[in-house]
Design a protein around this motif. Structure first.
Motif, PDB file in Angstrom:
ATOM      1  N   THR A  95       7.351  -7.944  -7.995  1.00 51.47           N
ATOM      2  CA  THR A  95       6.901  -8.062  -9.453  1.00 51.47           C
ATOM      3  C   THR A  95       8.275  -8.531 -10.323  1.00 51.47           C
ATOM      4  N   MET A 109      12.941   5.433  -3.113  1.00 57.96           N
ATOM      5  CA  MET A 109      12.250   5.126  -1.761  1.00 57.96           C
ATOM      6  C   MET A 109      12.596   5.745  -0.723  1.00 57.96           C
ATOM      7  N   PHE A 124       9.481  -1.496 -10.790  1.00 62.60           N
ATOM      8  CA  PHE A 124       9.669  -2.790 -11.158  1.00 62.60           C
ATOM      9  C   PHE A 124      11.162  -3.328 -11.385  1.00 62.60           C
ATOM     10  N   GLY A 270       1.489   2.070   3.903  1.00 60.93           N
ATOM     11  CA  GLY A 270       1.338   1.980   5.251  1.00 60.93           C
ATOM     12  C   GLY A 270       0.263   2.826   5.825  1.00 60.93           C
ATOM     13  N   TYR A 323       3.561  -5.471   4.257  1.00 60.36           N
ATOM     14  CA  TYR A 323       5.039  -4.750   3.710  1.00 60.36           C
ATOM     15  C   TYR A 323       5.383  -3.751   4.791  1.00 60.36           C
TER      16      TYR A 323
END
Ligand SMILES: Cc1cc2nc3c(=O)[nH]c(=O)nc-3n(C[C@H](O)[C@H](O)[C@H](O)COP(=O)(O)O)c2cc1C
Length: 345
Positions: A95, A109, A124, A270, A323
């Motif tokens: 994005t 993450m 973002f 996932g 991803y």
């Protein structure tokens, strides 16, 4: 053709076995991704990668194969060439936001090897549209696959003014992408998903639909997997009427299994997202029914193998995106999926 595709060089075997990025923290691995990809491409045998299989056309766009990268993996367009060399059938960059902004503070993450899940609450992070425009300008004219651009609003922009961010990005960037993907489904920008509510959704889509027609650039809407069925129906009907050209199904989920090893906030991707993403795909296909009218349906969420791809295409997806599986299966996932898919024909 298939035997050529299945052969693995010594380097590919080593990389598959070692997976060095899994030894690093997820954030460090993410930061080093462009370098890793470049090295991988440099050391791989180009003739060994599958490019054209199960090709398809949508409007004036030609997709060499149906597997692309999902939004967020290449937020700035730094690795476009590497994705092509690894066999991606199309790319979604972004994005991107109008102004530069940092990620959310704190941990953003994590990865869970046992369940092949990724968790993030990035929010973002973006260098702003100008630097993404610069990357895309370098690649667009001689592009090897369609390029989608995923657009979002800055976190400081109030929902009342969200249309200004999205339309600015559309006006500034329409010459360097084939398709826009409107992202109002990320769970990591506070209040973003409220843009799906009746109060904001219709005026927003009205403006974006108008802009898309004026610029003659198709507009896809990225959906959340967390909408109840009645809300999903209303989103599809309203966006359909406002001229949205298709859907990307889905973004990450805020739902958690019980017991859950994952943090409570943020979005999950996932394998744990697979069933929900497939269900949302089935729901959207059913809601559209016979009025599908050439709307493009792109499915993302837990796709990792040729069998997953076959399933999602069977249930109505035109294209798929990956991803998480690129993290757990490595950069040759496009090739692996191509082989697995074709070997079951
Ligand atoms: C670390 C991370 C960052 C992401 N960033 C974005 C993003 O910027 N924009 C977006 O639309 N989706 C983003 N996503 C969601 C993915 O595009 C995709 O919808 C989701 O991960 C499901 O696919 P997967 O199961 O193959 O990972 C992100 C996902 C992850 C794991």
């Amino acid at each position: 053709m298939l035997s050529e595709m299945t052969s693995e060089s010594a380097f590919e075997k080593l990389l598959d076995y070692w997976k060095p990025w899994l030894w690093m923290s997820p954030s460090v691995g993410h930061d080093w991704l462009p370098f890793f990809l470049k090295m991988t491409v440099f050391l791989s045998e180009k003739s060994n990668q599958p490019y054209d299989w199960h090709s398809r056309k949508w409007r004036n766009l030609y997709f060499r194969n149906p597997v692309g990268i999902a939004g967020g993996l290449d937020k700035t367009g730094q690795s476009i060439d590497s994705w092509w060399n690894l066999g991606a059938g199309f790319l979604e960059i972004g994005t991107v936001t109008p102004h530069a902004q940092k990620p959310n503070s704190g941990k953003i993450m994590d990865r869970f090897k046992e369940t092949e899940a990724l968790w993030n609450r990035m929010g973002f992070p973006s260098p702003g549209y100008k630097s993404v425009l610069f990357e895309l300008e370098k690649n667009f004219e001689n592009r090897q696959t369609p390029i989608f651009l995923n657009i979002g609003k800055n976190r400081t922009t109030a929902n009342e003014n969200a249309h200004e961010d999205y339309t600015l990005l559309m006006r500034q960037m329409h010459q360097v992408c084939d398709v826009f993907v409107v992202n109002i489904s990320s769970p990591n920008t506070t209040g973003l998903r409220q843009l799906f509510s009746k109060k904001y959704f219709e005026p927003l889509m009205d403006k974006l639909g108008g802009e898309s027609r004026r610029l003659q650039k198709p507009l896809l809407l990225k959906l959340s997997p967390d909408e109840p069925r009645d809300q999903l129906e209303s989103i599809i009907h309203r966006s359909y009427n406002q001229g949205v050209d298709g859907y990307v199904i889905t973004n990450t989920t805020i739902q958690r299994p019980t017991p859950s090893p994952y943090p409570e906030d943020g979005g999950l991707s996932g394998k744990p997202l697979a069933a929900q993403s497939l269900q949302t795909l089935k729901d959207v296909v059913q809601i559209l029914g016979l009025n599908r009218n050439n709307k493009l349906i792109v499915n993302a969420g837990g796709i990792s193998s040729g069998t997953d791809l076959r399933d999602r295409l069977y249930w109505g997806a035109d294209l798929c995106q990956i991803y998480s599986s690129l993290v757990f299966r490595g950069p040759y996932t496009f090739k692996k999926i191509a082989h697995e898919y074709q070997s079951t024909i």
